[in-house]
Design a protein around this motif. Structure first.
Motif, PDB file in Angstrom:
ATOM      1  N   GLY B  66      11.500   5.730  24.200  1.00  0.00           N
ATOM      2  CA  GLY B  66      12.161   5.972  25.472  1.00  0.00           C
ATOM      3  C   GLY B  66      11.319   6.824  26.399  1.00  0.00           C
ATOM      4  O   GLY B  66      11.207   6.542  27.596  1.00  0.00           O
ATOM      5  N   GLN B  67      10.705   7.875  25.826  1.00  0.00           N
ATOM      6  CA  GLN B  67       9.939   8.781  26.657  1.00  0.00           C
ATOM      7  C   GLN B  67       8.676   8.120  27.182  1.00  0.00           C
ATOM      8  O   GLN B  67       8.249   8.365  28.302  1.00  0.00           O
ATOM      9  N   ARG B  68       8.064   7.248  26.351  1.00  0.00           N
ATOM     10  CA  ARG B  68       6.822   6.615  26.750  1.00  0.00           C
ATOM     11  C   ARG B  68       7.086   5.550  27.815  1.00  0.00           C
ATOM     12  O   ARG B  68       6.377   5.464  28.816  1.00  0.00           O
ATOM     13  N   MET B  69       8.091   4.718  27.591  1.00  0.00           N
ATOM     14  CA  MET B  69       8.322   3.590  28.482  1.00  0.00           C
ATOM     15  C   MET B  69       9.088   3.990  29.731  1.00  0.00           C
ATOM     16  O   MET B  69       9.039   3.293  30.737  1.00  0.00           O
ATOM     17  N   CYS B 184      32.209  12.523  34.365  1.00  0.00           N
ATOM     18  CA  CYS B 184      31.016  13.118  33.759  1.00  0.00           C
ATOM     19  C   CYS B 184      29.754  12.306  34.028  1.00  0.00           C
ATOM     20  O   CYS B 184      28.667  12.867  34.042  1.00  0.00           O
ATOM     21  N   ILE B 185      29.876  10.967  34.201  1.00  0.00           N
ATOM     22  CA  ILE B 185      28.660  10.172  34.349  1.00  0.00           C
ATOM     23  C   ILE B 185      28.408   9.782  35.798  1.00  0.00           C
ATOM     24  O   ILE B 185      27.424   9.115  36.094  1.00  0.00           O
ATOM     25  N   LEU B 186      29.285  10.209  36.694  1.00  0.00           N
ATOM     26  CA  LEU B 186      29.273   9.784  38.093  1.00  0.00           C
ATOM     27  C   LEU B 186      27.920   9.955  38.749  1.00  0.00           C
ATOM     28  O   LEU B 186      27.387   9.083  39.413  1.00  0.00           O
ATOM     29  N   ARG B 187      27.319  11.104  38.551  1.00  0.00           N
ATOM     30  CA  ARG B 187      26.080  11.409  39.244  1.00  0.00           C
ATOM     31  C   ARG B 187      24.853  11.174  38.391  1.00  0.00           C
ATOM     32  O   ARG B 187      23.776  11.624  38.747  1.00  0.00           O
ATOM     33  N   GLY B 188      25.008  10.547  37.251  1.00  0.00           N
ATOM     34  CA  GLY B 188      23.852  10.324  36.390  1.00  0.00           C
ATOM     35  C   GLY B 188      23.450  11.594  35.671  1.00  0.00           C
ATOM     36  O   GLY B 188      24.301  12.384  35.289  1.00  0.00           O
ATOM     37  N   THR B 189      22.172  11.795  35.473  1.00  0.00           N
ATOM     38  CA  THR B 189      21.729  12.944  34.686  1.00  0.00           C
ATOM     39  C   THR B 189      22.130  14.259  35.335  1.00  0.00           C
ATOM     40  O   THR B 189      22.292  15.269  34.658  1.00  0.00           O
ATOM     41  N   PHE B 262      18.417   8.443  27.007  1.00  0.00           N
ATOM     42  CA  PHE B 262      18.278   9.886  27.225  1.00  0.00           C
ATOM     43  C   PHE B 262      16.818  10.279  27.331  1.00  0.00           C
ATOM     44  O   PHE B 262      16.420  11.067  28.195  1.00  0.00           O
ATOM     45  N   ALA B 263      15.989   9.729  26.401  1.00  0.00           N
ATOM     46  CA  ALA B 263      14.591  10.137  26.390  1.00  0.00           C
ATOM     47  C   ALA B 263      13.845   9.624  27.612  1.00  0.00           C
ATOM     48  O   ALA B 263      12.832  10.207  28.008  1.00  0.00           O
ATOM     49  N   SER B 264      14.353   8.548  28.241  1.00  0.00           N
ATOM     50  CA  SER B 264      13.640   8.013  29.402  1.00  0.00           C
ATOM     51  C   SER B 264      13.732   8.941  30.590  1.00  0.00           C
ATOM     52  O   SER B 264      12.965   8.821  31.540  1.00  0.00           O
ATOM     53  N   TYR B 265      14.701   9.879  30.557  1.00  0.00           N
ATOM     54  CA  TYR B 265      14.803  10.839  31.656  1.00  0.00           C
ATOM     55  C   TYR B 265      14.013  12.100  31.393  1.00  0.00           C
ATOM     56  O   TYR B 265      14.179  13.102  32.079  1.00  0.00           O
ATOM     57  N   ASN B 266      13.147  12.065  30.362  1.00  0.00           N
ATOM     58  CA  ASN B 266      12.351  13.241  30.034  1.00  0.00           C
ATOM     59  C   ASN B 266      11.079  13.293  30.855  1.00  0.00           C
ATOM     60  O   ASN B 266      10.593  12.283  31.347  1.00  0.00           O
ATOM     61  N   GLU B 267      10.499  14.498  30.938  1.00  0.00           N
ATOM     62  CA  GLU B 267       9.127  14.612  31.411  1.00  0.00           C
ATOM     63  C   GLU B 267       8.231  13.923  30.394  1.00  0.00           C
ATOM     64  O   GLU B 267       8.482  14.012  29.209  1.00  0.00           O
ATOM     65  N   PRO B 268       7.167  13.253  30.867  1.00  0.00           N
ATOM     66  CA  PRO B 268       6.316  12.543  29.904  1.00  0.00           C
ATOM     67  C   PRO B 268       5.672  13.460  28.874  1.00  0.00           C
ATOM     68  O   PRO B 268       5.289  13.004  27.802  1.00  0.00           O
TER      69      PRO B 268
END
Lengths: 182, 592
Positions: B66-69, B184-189, B262-268
């Motif tokens: 997730g974090q990589r892609m 809770c999910i309305l605004r995304g992260t 979840f991991a896709s919203y991480n800093e690389p």
């Protein structure tokens, strides 16, 4: 511990357990006990002092006890669960029920809070997006103004030069074509 | 220019989100049951081995992908290989099924929570019958807590075929649950990141309060001793190892696509290796912590029931034989019973059917899992504590937090691929997409609020996710190790984290985990084949207990559809990509 008979008598007389036909004073001797066990359980009969050797009908005693059950219990500091009259089942008090079920009230509160939160977030989101759009269009206007201010040369904006009666010198207009394009 | 991807405010939000998602109801109501069934303290051995062999490597794999892609599940697997887009779609389908039925549990938790604000608690005693001479018939045959669950909450039908009407109270609670999830999910992260602070930490506060309360309850030690005494002979039972593997697998929530989302919203440059280890350890520790609380509650409940059973027997004997009050106690009961049997054999024989054999072990042995544990056993224990309203509110708020936390992950798994897709993102805003998903799920979820709804819930719970997830994770692992290439993956991790993964990770990814998943898969299939017809537990109001029934034909068809809908996506996706490529090559050839 007082004897069971005296207890029985006290309760029967104190609460006026008399038959509807006989207005008599009950004496302790009117209450006869038998089969007293260790378990503190006993059978009792109530005699009628007016007519010797006869007992008050069982159904009348039962009816009297049924009517005054609560007072009997409180005399002994007991309850329906701890003082049992065989063959006389107790009517259990119904639970207290409020007019609106409590759960609906709590549900309503939580629902209102949640809906208020959603509406707040949506409205602020729309406002923020409008502000962003306005800001981005404002920055575009600013950039255009910068371009306009740059093209003032010799204190005279180029646009006015074009508008005023000015002639474009044909010699210089064709200058660009002499230079080779990069 | 592409809009920059939203990010977590700080790595702590990401860790909390993963913990909130992974620590769910399964930790509270499945792990204690497994511990009890497969050898008490000894179960921890296969559990930790499976954590090391299967749990941590697979969790690290998903987070790293997730974090990589930096895409949701569909986009991420498409980038690994275009033939694997079906894997992403399968994950979304499974997440969709899960979110459909999982929120019903939150609705039940709301129902119980709202009913906790009364004195006495509604499940503390039976309601009265028509002429107020005794308890209501169905309640008298069973216990007040079971009656409240089966009749007042579910209003359960006697079988799956008798569909029954929609329960408006449950439908209201379900709507509220979905509104809360939407909030809770309305605004995304941005909103999820703040909410997970609460949903991750509040359950621990409640568990600590319950631990202190539970350990000080009368009889709690009985439960703890009985459950935790290791019965090491259970280690020879293959079912113990399989259950440990399955529990680790499903408890971490692998294969749904939530972890990738979840991991896709991480800093690389986020250190997902450390986070993977931390999250899996915290998840397992929470399971053990929750089972200590559960066993002390079990012990209290079993001791309470045992003592009331004893006093009932004592009362019965004292009344029947007119003994002196207080002469019969728990200690001399056995001896006096023997004496009475010898002295008055006839009368004793008359009483025999009413005299129950009270046994503490029998009470402790009632192993319960799932909704039965959460809503029946716990509420039974709570009603006997002092200030039961407080403990009841705390407990159901904790269940809600656990459930909402897992729902956030489920909905993220569905929404992230949807919002990643340019087609949808250009036409609809994030709020509208989330609203649509919540609305559709809510409408479909109304099926579970019907009278037979709990039986459909069990179908979804048992079959919607089990086989499909195993297949999805197997394909994921093989894809990363052999299709993408483990050397390429190593290099990606090196750029992200700063060091290459050690040999332990590589061995687990390449050999141990796939082998384990294949063996789990084979076990499940053989189990299904050997069992023959699938059966379910139905509530029989006349007897006041659960009875086993066979699933009707259309229910079996639904089960088959559930499994097929997600598993078929994988080969279908590959075939579709193959067909599209062939078409493109066919079109391109005339030009070249």
């Amino acid at each position: 511990m007082l004897s069971s008979a005296s207890q029985m008598h006290r309760m029967l007389s104190k609460y006026g357990l008399v038959s509807k036909q006989l207005w008599e004073i009950m004496l302790i001797s009117n209450v006869l006990l038998c089969n007293v066990t260790d378990r503190v359980s006993f059978w009792f009969v109530v005699t009628d002092s007016a007519k010797n050797v006869t007992t008050v009908a069982g159904s009348e005693v039962e009816a009297a006890i049924r009517m005054n059950r609560n007072r009997i219990n409180s005399a002994f500091l007991l309850s329906d669960k701890t003082l049992q009259f065989l063959k006389i089942s107790s009517t259990i008090a119904p639970p207290v029920e409020p007019s609106t079920p409590v759960w609906l009230i709590v549900f309503g509160v939580v629902l209102c809070l949640t809906v208020a939160g959603i509406v707040f977030l949506i409205v602020t989101g729309i406002q923020r997006r409008k502000k962003q759009n306005k800001e981005s269009s404002e920055t575009e206007d600013l950039e255009e103004k910068c371009e306009v201010t740059v093209t003032i040369e010799n204190g005279i904006p180029c646009e006015t030069l074009d508008l005023k009666a000015g002639h474009i010198n044909g010699v210089y207009a064709a200058d660009d074509e002499r230079f080779a394009s990069l | 220019m592409e809009k920059s991807r939203p990010l977590w405010d700080n790595p702590l939000q990401f860790v909390f989100a993963c913990i909130s998602y992974a620590v769910g109801l399964g930790n509270v109501w499945r792990f204690p049951y497994l511990c009890q069934m497969y050898g008490g303290g000894g179960f921890l051995i296969p559990y930790f081995i499976m954590l090391v062999v299967e749990g941590m490597p697979l969790l690290y794999l998903e987070l790293a992908v997730g974090q990589r892609m930096r895409r949701g599940s569909i986009g991420a697997w498409k980038m690994i290989s275009p033939y694997l887009c079906g894997v992403g779609v399968a994950s979304v389908v499974v997440s969709f099924f899960l979110s459909m039925y999982y929120n019903v549990i939150n609705a039940w938790a709301f129902w119980y929570l709202f009913h906790s604000f009364q004195d006495p608690l509604p499940w503390a005693s039976c309601p009265l019958n028509g002429n107020r001479t005794g308890d209501e018939a169905e309640c008298a045959r069973t216990s007040p807590t079971q009656y409240f669950w089966y009749r007042r909450t579910l209003n359960i039908a006697p079988s799956l075929e008798a569909a029954g009407a929609l329960q408006w109270e449950q439908a209201l609670c379900l709507t509220l649950a979905w509104l809360l999830v939407y909030l809770c999910i309305l605004r995304g992260t941005e909103s999820t990141g703040k909410v997970v602070y609460v949903t991750a930490s509040l359950p621990y506060c409640v568990l600590i309060i319950y631990l202190i309360r539970g350990l000080t309850l009368h009889g709690a030690v009985n439960g703890l001793i009985y459950m935790f005494t290791p019965k090491l002979e259970q280690l020879a039972n293959p079912k113990a190892w399989i259950s440990a593997a399955t529990q680790i697998f499903f408890s971490l929530g692998l294969g749904f696509g939530s972890l990738i989302a979840f991991a896709s919203y991480n800093e690389p440059s986020n250190n997902c290796e450390r986070h993977a280890v931390v999250v899996s350890l915290i998840n397992s520790a929470t399971s053990i912590f929750a089972s200590i609380v559960t066993f002390s509650i079990y012990g209290f409940k079993a001791t309470f029931n045992y003592e009331s059973c004893m006093s009932k027997v004592i009362l019965l004997l004292t009344n029947a034989f007119d003994l002196e009050e207080g002469s019969l106690t728990a200690d001399n009961l056995g001896a006096v019973q023997g004496h009475l049997q010898a002295a008055h054999p006839q009368r004793y024989a008359e009483l025999q059917p009413q005299l129950k054999n009270c046994s503490l072990e029998a009470e402790l042995d009632t192993a319960v899992q799932g909704t039965g544990l959460a809503f029946i056993v716990y509420s039974e224990a709570i009603k006997n504590m002092e200030v039961p309203q407080l403990y009841s509110v705390l407990y159901f708020v904790m269940l809600l937090m656990l459930g909402i936390g897992s729902m956030l992950g489920n909905t993220a798994a569905i929404l992230t691929p949807l919002t990643d897709s340019k087609f949808i993102a250009s036409h609809l805003s994030k709020e509208v997409v989330s609203g649509l998903v919540c609305f559709i799920n809510c409408i479909i979820g109304l099926i579970f609020t019907m009278e037979a709804g709990n039986y459909w819930f069990d179908i979804f719970n048992d079959y919607a996710a089990t086989l499909s997830l195993l297949l999805i994770v197997l394909v994921e692992t093989i894809a990363v190790c052999y299709v993408y290439g483990i050397r390429r993956f190593e290099k990606d991790l090196h750029t992200m984290i700063g060091h290459k993964p050690s040999w332990y990770w590589k061995v687990m990814w390449a050999f141990a985990s796939p082998l384990l998943i294949i063996s789990l898969f084979i076990f499940y299939i053989t189990d299904y084949i050997l069992t023959g017809t699938l059966q379910y537990q139905a509530w029989d109001a006349a007897q006041g207990q659960l009875v086993t029934k066979d699933y009707p034909g259309y229910a079996l068809a639904v089960i088959g559809l559930l499994v097929a809908a997600s598993t078929m996506c994988i080969p279908l996706g590959a075939l579709l990509t193959l067909a599209r490529r062939r078409l493109r090559r066919g079109r391109a050839r005339p030009v070249a």
